[in-house]
Scaffold this motif. Structure first.
Motif, PDB file in Angstrom:
ATOM      1  N   ILE A 186      43.200  75.311 106.182  1.00 52.52           N
ATOM      2  CA  ILE A 186      43.596  76.637 105.556  1.00 52.52           C
ATOM      3  C   ILE A 186      44.993  76.734 105.029  1.00 52.52           C
ATOM      4  O   ILE A 186      46.060  76.227 105.909  1.00 52.52           O
TER       5      ILE A 186
ATOM      6  N   VAL B  51      49.518  84.951 108.412  1.00 58.67           N
ATOM      7  CA  VAL B  51      48.380  85.073 109.285  1.00 58.67           C
ATOM      8  C   VAL B  51      48.448  84.548 110.576  1.00 58.67           C
ATOM      9  O   VAL B  51      49.379  83.818 110.771  1.00 58.67           O
TER      10      VAL B  51
ATOM     11  N   GLN C 220      47.042  82.267 113.020  1.00 58.33           N
ATOM     12  CA  GLN C 220      45.998  81.200 112.881  1.00 58.33           C
ATOM     13  C   GLN C 220      45.694  80.700 114.083  1.00 58.33           C
ATOM     14  O   GLN C 220      46.660  80.491 114.981  1.00 58.33           O
TER      15      GLN C 220
ATOM     16  N   ALA D  40      46.857  74.951 108.293  1.00 59.66           N
ATOM     17  CA  ALA D  40      46.373  74.623 109.684  1.00 59.66           C
ATOM     18  C   ALA D  40      44.901  73.446 109.384  1.00 59.66           C
ATOM     19  O   ALA D  40      44.567  73.826 108.321  1.00 59.66           O
TER      20      ALA D  40
ATOM     21  N   HIS E   6      38.009  77.986 115.384  1.00 52.94           N
ATOM     22  CA  HIS E   6      39.038  78.558 115.053  1.00 52.94           C
ATOM     23  C   HIS E   6      39.042  80.161 114.491  1.00 52.94           C
ATOM     24  O   HIS E   6      37.857  80.528 114.352  1.00 52.94           O
TER      25      HIS E   6
ATOM     26  N   THR F 226      40.973  83.316 111.854  1.00 50.96           N
ATOM     27  CA  THR F 226      42.513  83.641 111.206  1.00 50.96           C
ATOM     28  C   THR F 226      42.447  85.178 110.992  1.00 50.96           C
ATOM     29  O   THR F 226      41.520  85.934 110.563  1.00 50.96           O
TER      30      THR F 226
ATOM     31  N   ILE G 240      44.773  83.449 101.402  1.00 58.22           N
ATOM     32  CA  ILE G 240      44.777  81.950 102.038  1.00 58.22           C
ATOM     33  C   ILE G 240      43.766  81.403 101.214  1.00 58.22           C
ATOM     34  O   ILE G 240      42.978  81.970 100.408  1.00 58.22           O
TER      35      ILE G 240
END
Length: 136
Positions: free
Chosen positions: A62, A69, A71, A86, A94, A96, A106
């Motif tokens: 990402i 963001v 994350q 990331a 995960h 976001t 993103i």
């Protein structure tokens, strides 16, 4: 190879409205001839995001283009700014989120280009994920 398979504009991208955000799939088998990559430009409106999930068979990077963001990778969180990334191995949970009052943009890069199993598995209603963000 046709020019469309080499140069893809946002108009030609596969547009997907998904859970409070707009995804523009710039590269995936339905859009171009590449087999090993998926590339998605995602616009995350203020306060929105992509809750905790995993891609069982896909690695993901990402990359933040605009805004900031929040994350998450497993139980660790970091605020990412433009130019920061990331790197998420296949199967790792995960999320976001856009914690600001402006849109964030993103670029999600996933590999391989397709998978046998599900693309994503939502785990946001399971512990510890459903209560983890409140602890950050």
């Amino acid at each position: 190879m046709s020019e469309k398979h080499v140069f893809i504009t946002e108009v030609e991208a596969l547009k997907e409205e998904f859970k409070g955000r707009t995804n523009y799939w710039m590269c995936r088998p339905e859009v171009c001839d590449l087999k090993g990559l998926q590339v998605c430009r995602a616009v995350l409106p203020a306060g929105e995001g992509h809750p905790f999930h995993t891609h069982p068979e896909l690695e993901e990077v990402i990359y933040v283009l605009e805004g900031k963001v929040e994350q998450w990778v497993e139980d660790s969180a970091r605020i990412l700014s433009p130019g920061e990334t990331a790197a998420i191995p296949a199967g790792v949970v995960h999320a976001t989120f856009n914690p600001t009052d402006e849109d964030a943009v993103i670029l999600a890069i996933l590999s391989p280009g397709s998978s046998e199993g599900p693309f994503a598995v939502d785990v946001s209603d399971q512990e510890p994920w459903k209560s983890l963000r409140g602890q950050a």
